[in-house]
Design an enzyme around this catalytic site. Structure first.
Site, PDB file in Angstrom:
ATOM      1  N   GLU A 138       0.853  -1.178   0.000  1.00 10.45           N
ATOM      2  CA  GLU A 138       0.000   0.000   0.000  1.00 10.45           C
ATOM      3  C   GLU A 138       0.891   1.230   0.000  1.00 10.45           C
ATOM      4  OE1 GLU A 138      -3.725  -1.954   2.532  1.00 10.45           O
ATOM      5  OE2 GLU A 138      -2.628  -0.258   3.363  1.00 10.45           O
ATOM      6  N   ASP A 158      -5.163   9.287  11.081  1.00 14.18           N
ATOM      7  CA  ASP A 158      -3.835   8.740  11.337  1.00 14.18           C
ATOM      8  C   ASP A 158      -3.249   9.217  12.648  1.00 14.18           C
ATOM      9  OD1 ASP A 158      -2.937   7.004   9.119  1.00 14.18           O
ATOM     10  OD2 ASP A 158      -3.501   8.750   7.922  1.00 14.18           O
TER      11      ASP A 158
END
Lengths: 267, 390
Positions: free
Chosen positions: A50, A61
């Site tokens: 990814e 995040d």
């Protein structure tokens, strides 16, 4: 499903092996470093990679990937640059490459432009954490037209109805976020993982990969056994931080990724 | 008003939330749908608005400003007199009752100027719930008084040191908290931005400003105003006062964004005038971004306007032409704060002073015999620092 992803996953499944998918922010330490890192990871035998498309405001995040995105942006990383890199990489590797990033950078100039460009460059799919199924109709239609996968995230809070929608609209694999929280390494992993993965398997034939929080090879191995495989981001991204040379960073990255891969593939 | 059953205002809005939050957002939507139909809920909210917030706030005729500006008659909607000193409390009272109804025991909020943070801390004190407020370190410094107030009210103020260290980053951090503690926590969002249902929810709780203003101006002047002027950051005070006049096509609705050091300088917070359409904090709207879709740093002397996005309904009002938007620079806002203080004995917040500064120009353009209303969304004590020259 993208042919690269499908053949890889089928092969591993036939051999009874679990899947290991590392995440890296593209452009962290520069795109030429990303190129070397991808080739190194592919050489180790990871099942897919990814590539994070950095965004200024990564609201799902934790600290490690926030900092990594910041480093990538400071080096002027753009989606166009990342797609150019993928195109180059396709001369050297067949490892499946997924683009993971927040929606806004994918909207400019248009979603269709970027989906088409990604497909032409040789990307295999998209993971967009702030694009839930409800808002994704046009996005999915265009991804299908270009034969790139749409991987949606399932979480511990997803209701049975939502799991069905996620299963119906996902291609490639299902990304199960094993904890309620932002990305980042954790000391303890959830205990009800097997049951959660079981609920997804009831509604989807796709591999279920578990991510968020896996910090060491032991956790990677244990988590993989409860699912079809694992995704590791923050722990790997951390190896790229700090005052080390590119060669040292690459060494640390491949050492950790290699150990995780081994733990995941062990039967 | 734009149809918004699915959280869309024309081409703007939506719910671009991470999956982990979507079920919580659905729960909030369902709870709100129920609450708004519930007479007991509305009664309790009205009671709190009246006896705790001190509503209705006055609509004040500004005689000296009217004379000085030599044009339209100037009325001031005095949201600065709302308890806690700004319109933000209207929304917080609505949402805290909703949170309590939903059985949520922990409240989080983001704040820029600290006015929403103070209002959130206030309702949490009143209803006995723990409150955590995220605030950029840049804003904590320039709005230190509000940090002090929040702490006195028992809230925990968490310093956010990422990005531009302002409202945008405080909101990122609040969303990250919510992602982590989604099962127990209520996110008390302060503006008409963010994912559905917040733009609708916050708007609805702020429409009390417009409803009162409409009634009051009809009483005082015997007719509707020719123009309504409000500052626009996220846009909650603007949509709150505009909403009651949207159907009255002859009432001009004017939103004033933060021009910062000037629109040409690039150092401003005027997404409706200089931004492009994108998705930030969960909704599609005009935002300040570069060609690659990265969010740009903004600048405004008013922390409450220093935000690269804007509520989706305002984007829709811009495109439909129903509202018109302009910008006022830092120095003009400072001058307007001083002028209003000297002329009317009312110290407006620097945010609200943007509306005042534009109203000064508009008064002359409209001319005598016309009427305008300025939404004085908050008071300016927070902007004063000991040692500053007056």
């Amino acid at each position: 499903m993208s042919a690269r992803l499908a053949s890889r996953f089928l092969k591993e499944r036939a051999a009874g092996r679990k899947l290991f998918v590392p995440f890296l922010t593209a452009g962290d330490r520069g795109l030429s470093f990303t190129r070397r890192a991808v080739l190194r990871l592919a050489g180790l035998g990871v099942d897919a990679i990814e590539l994070g498309v950095p965004f200024s405001d990564p609201l799902a995040d934790g600290k490690a990937i926030q900092a990594s995105s910041q480093r990538a942006l400071q080096r002027g990383t753009t989606l166009t640059g990342i797609l150019k890199l993928i195109k180059q990489l396709r001369r050297d590797t067949n490892v499946p490459l997924l683009l993971m990033g927040y929606l806004n950078p994918f909207l400019h100039p248009t979603p269709l432009h970027n989906i088409a460009a990604a497909a032409r460059a040789g990307a295999d799919g998209f993971i967009v954490p702030d694009l839930p199924p409800e808002e994704a109709h046009d996005w999915i239609r265009q991804c299908r037209a270009w034969d790139v996968d749409t991987i949606f995230l399932a979480t511990p809070t997803s209701t049975p109805q939502r799991l069905q929608a996620i299963a119906r609209l996902s291609t490639g694999y299902i990304y199960y976020v094993s904890v309620t929280g932002t990305t980042g390494t954790r000391q303890h992993l959830p205990t009800d993982l097997q049951a959660a993965v079981g609920r997804i398997r009831q509604v989807s034939p796709l591999p279920v990969l578990v991510g968020f929080g896996i910090s060491n090879p032991e956790q990677a191995g244990r988590t993989a056994r409860a699912a079809d495989g694992v995704i590791v981001g923050s722990a790997l991204v951390k190896t790229l931080a700090g005052r080390v040379t590119d060669a040292q960073a690459l060494g640390k990255l491949s050492k950790l990724a290699g150990a995780m891969l081994k733990a995941v593939k062990k039967r | 008003m734009a149809s918004n059953h699915s959280g869309w205002f024309g081409a703007y809005g939506g719910c671009f939330a991470p999956e982990v939050l979507v079920p919580a957002v659905e729960e909030l939507k369902a709870a709100y749908r129920q609450a708004r139909r519930d007479r007991a809920f509305r009664r309790e909210l009205d009671e709190n608005l009246r006896n705790y917030a001190g509503r209705p706030t006055p609509l004040d005729f500004a005689a000296r400003l009217t004379k000085a500006w030599a044009g339209a008659r100037v009325f001031l909607k005095r949201e600065d007199l709302n308890h806690t000193g700004s319109h933000k409390l209207n929304n917080c009272l609505g949402q805290i009752l909703l949170a309590r109804r939903m059985g949520k025991r922990r409240i989080i909020a983001e704040t820029g100027a600290g006015q929403h943070g103070v209002a959130a801390a206030t309702v949490c004190a009143r209803f006995g719930l723990p409150c955590r407020v995220y605030m950029g370190t840049e804003d904590m410094q320039r709005q230190a008084l509000n940090v002090h107030r929040m702490r006195l009210l028992g809230a925990e103020v968490v310093a956010v040191d990422s990005g531009s260290r302002t409202l945008k980053d405080a909101m990122n951090e609040a969303i990250r908290d919510w992602i982590t503690n989604v099962r127990t926590t209520y996110y008390l969002l302060g503006s008409v931005a963010g994912f559905d249902p917040y733009p609708t929810l916050v708007r609805d709780f702020q429409t009390v400003i417009g409803r009162e203003t409409r009634r009051q101006i009809l009483q005082r002047a015997g007719r509707l105003p020719d123009a309504v002027v409000a500052c626009v950051g996220g846009g909650s005070n603007a949509i709150g006062i505009f909403s009651a006049f949207i159907r009255d096509k002859r009432v001009r609705l004017i939103g004033v964004e933060a021009g910062g050091l000037g629109l040409a300088s690039g150092r401003h917070a005027a997404p409706l005038q200089r931004g492009r359409v994108g998705v930030l904090h969960g909704s599609r709207s005009y935002i300040m971004q570069d060609q690659h879709g990265q969010i740009l740093s903004t600048h405004s002397i008013a922390a409450g306007l220093d935000y690269p996005g804007v509520g989706p309904e305002l984007s829709h009002l811009k495109d439909s032409g129903r509202a018109w938007f302009t910008a006022i620079n830092d120095d003009q806002a400072l001058a307007a704060q001083k002028e209003m203080s000297c002329q009317e004995g009312i110290i407006p917040a620097l945010e609200s002073a943007h509306a005042v500064a534009y109203a000064r120009k508009l008064a002359r353009d409209l001319g005598k015999g016309k009427i305008m209303v300025i939404n004085v969304s908050g008071r300016g004590d927070k902007d004063l620092k000991p040692g500053d020259p007056a």
